[in-house]
Scaffold this active site. Structure first.
Site, PDB file in Angstrom:
ATOM      1  N   ILE A 100      -3.908   2.373   0.568  1.00  0.00           N
ATOM      2  CA  ILE A 100      -4.504   1.881  -0.675  1.00  0.00           C
ATOM      3  C   ILE A 100      -3.422   1.156  -1.465  1.00  0.00           C
ATOM      4  O   ILE A 100      -2.276   1.606  -1.522  1.00  0.00           O
ATOM      5  CB  ILE A 100      -5.083   3.060  -1.490  1.00  0.00           C
TER       6      ILE A 100
ATOM      7  N   THR B 106       0.811  -1.223   0.000  1.00  0.00           N
ATOM      8  CA  THR B 106       0.000   0.000   0.000  1.00  0.00           C
ATOM      9  C   THR B 106       0.842   1.270   0.000  1.00  0.00           C
ATOM     10  O   THR B 106       2.040   1.258   0.291  1.00  0.00           O
ATOM     11  CB  THR B 106      -0.938   0.037   1.223  1.00  0.00           C
ATOM     12  N   ASP B 107       0.161   2.376  -0.290  1.00  0.00           N
ATOM     13  CA  ASP B 107       0.787   3.688  -0.188  1.00  0.00           C
ATOM     14  C   ASP B 107       0.486   4.269   1.198  1.00  0.00           C
ATOM     15  O   ASP B 107      -0.048   3.565   2.065  1.00  0.00           O
ATOM     16  CB  ASP B 107       0.303   4.601  -1.316  1.00  0.00           C
ATOM     17  N   LEU B 108       0.787   5.525   1.410  1.00  0.00           N
ATOM     18  CA  LEU B 108       0.578   6.151   2.721  1.00  0.00           C
ATOM     19  C   LEU B 108      -0.880   6.175   3.143  1.00  0.00           C
ATOM     20  O   LEU B 108      -1.185   6.218   4.329  1.00  0.00           O
ATOM     21  CB  LEU B 108       1.127   7.583   2.722  1.00  0.00           C
ATOM     22  N   ALA B 109      -1.795   6.128   2.178  1.00  0.00           N
ATOM     23  CA  ALA B 109      -3.222   6.159   2.490  1.00  0.00           C
ATOM     24  C   ALA B 109      -3.768   4.765   2.800  1.00  0.00           C
ATOM     25  O   ALA B 109      -4.943   4.626   3.121  1.00  0.00           O
ATOM     26  CB  ALA B 109      -3.994   6.775   1.332  1.00  0.00           C
TER      27      ALA B 109
END
Length: 132
Positions: A19, A14-17
């Site tokens: 997602i 995932t990314d920082l969000a």
């Protein structure tokens, strides 16, 4: 029936969000294709060693519909849509339950590692791909 490959989304996907990073869907479908071919009985390492033949992605047409998020349980459904002497096209969908999150048409070609040129897919492997 499509081949079903289960997976879980890890933090590293995932990314920082939280997602799933878009390029990781390509990793997910690569893993699913590898397991699909393995379950058909094709030993890609032996194929490479004995014949110099490998499969390579020639084209990917991808659509992203909804995001997957950290800790989701997903499945990748893989099916062969077409096969010719030197290439085959697969439909791969990443799903959460029945919801399609990502869909791709992947064209793979056979290559001769010694020359780098396209090669014919052995008839027995082509038959396995078409019969499943």
């Amino acid at each position: 029936m499509p081949h079903i490959f289960p997976l879980r989304v890890y933090y590293e996907d995932t990314d920082l969000a939280g997602i799933v990073y878009y390029a990781n869907y390509l990793k997910f479908i690569e893993r699913a294709r590898t397991e699909y071919v393995r379950e058909l009985g094709v030993d890609q390492s032996a194929l490479k060693r004995d014949t110099g033949l490998v499969f390579a992605v020639r084209r990917v047409e991808a659509d992203y519909f909804q995001p997957a998020i950290f800790d989701d349980v997903l499945t990748v459904e893989t099916s062969v849509e077409a096969a010719t002497g030197a290439r085959f096209v697969m439909l791969q969908q990443v799903k959460r339950g029945e919801t399609v999150l990502f869909s791709a048409h992947v064209t793979l070609v056979a290559l001769n590692l010694n020359t780098g040129n396209p090669a014919r897919i052995p008839a027995d492997i082509r038959q396995l791909l078409l019969c499943d």
